[in-house]
Design an enzyme around this catalytic site. Sequence first.
Site, PDB file in Angstrom:
ATOM      1  N   ASP A   1       0.899  -1.190  -0.014  1.00 31.66           N
ATOM      2  CA  ASP A   1       0.008   0.132  -0.160  1.00 31.66           C
ATOM      3  C   ASP A   1       0.885   1.408   0.079  1.00 31.66           C
ATOM      4  O   ASP A   1       2.140   1.318   0.484  1.00 31.66           O
ATOM      5  CB  ASP A   1      -0.949   0.032   1.377  1.00 31.66           C
ATOM      6  CG  ASP A   1      -1.941  -1.099   1.324  1.00 31.66           C
ATOM      7  OD1 ASP A   1      -2.206  -1.650   0.258  1.00 31.66           O
ATOM      8  OD2 ASP A   1      -2.478  -1.573   2.549  1.00 31.66           O
TER       9      ASP A   1
HETATM   10  N1  URA Z   1      -1.037  -5.705   4.060  1.00 27.94           N
HETATM   11  C1  URA Z   1      -1.492  -4.674   4.065  1.00 27.94           C
HETATM   12  O1  URA Z   1      -2.325  -4.292   4.705  1.00 27.94           O
HETATM   13  N2  URA Z   1      -0.930  -3.804   3.032  1.00 27.94           N
HETATM   14  C2  URA Z   1       0.106  -4.128   2.488  1.00 27.94           C
HETATM   15  O2  URA Z   1       0.611  -3.182   1.733  1.00 27.94           O
HETATM   16  C3  URA Z   1       0.682  -5.286   2.577  1.00 27.94           C
HETATM   17  C4  URA Z   1       0.038  -6.212   3.510  1.00 27.94           C
END
Ligand code: URA
Length: 241
Positions: free
Chosen positions: A100
């Site tokens: 993310d």
């Molecule tokens: N889990 C999440 O919530 N975000 C990520 O980017 C990777 C794993």
Amino acid sequence: MRLDKALGWAGMTRSEAKKAVRAGRVTVDGRIATDAGMDPGAGEILLDGEPISRPGHTHLMVNKPAGVITATEDARWNTVMDLVPQEMRRRGLGPIGRLDRDVTGLVLLTTDGQLAHRLISPRHDAPKTYIAQVEGTLNPEHASAFAGGIALSDFVAKPAEMRILRSGEGGSLAEVVLTEGKFHQVKRMFAAIGHPVIALTRIRLADVSLDPSLPAGGVRFLTPEEITRLYRAAGMTQEET
Ligand code: URA
């Protein structure tokens, strides 16, 4: 691999390579090479100040800062590709999975699409390790809930290992190992047990750990050992790199 052999990638014979080293025309990671027999590892080799291109695939490690997206291009946000210095860019370089925008840490980039595909496919279950800072006080029951598989609104997460590193009134810190990678999965799992994530960092992917000496926004080539581990995790034979 010896430096004089690696210089063959620039079209030199062994003896030409030796001469070039003796003449001080070759640097490895910024230092003038004095021994044509040295192993440059994954270091950057320059001949007369110009990078020599390596054959085969390219694999990079990025320490992604917050605010950067895991994509090859975007009209609005900086991408992990914007962090890659020009001389390390190769056609077809792309990320192995995604983080993310607000999540930091290890992103691997490769030109080997099959390797990337295998490592993110549910069939190979490449483990991903995260450090999560969460609200509230975690206790062993929460770790058991992770181990039992947490039910989310649209699926039940596979059993995951969660190790509490620090736990207190002001918040907790935990290490989590997932073998699947659904959208926002770590955040959703902690939210489901009532402990929303404040900050999340990935520190490991399929046997390759984030280099602690790589600053946020830093990029480096994977070492031959890391590449071997990556291919092994994908169940593939390593191509020449
Ligand atoms: N889990 C999440 O919530 N975000 C990520 O980017 C990777 C794993």
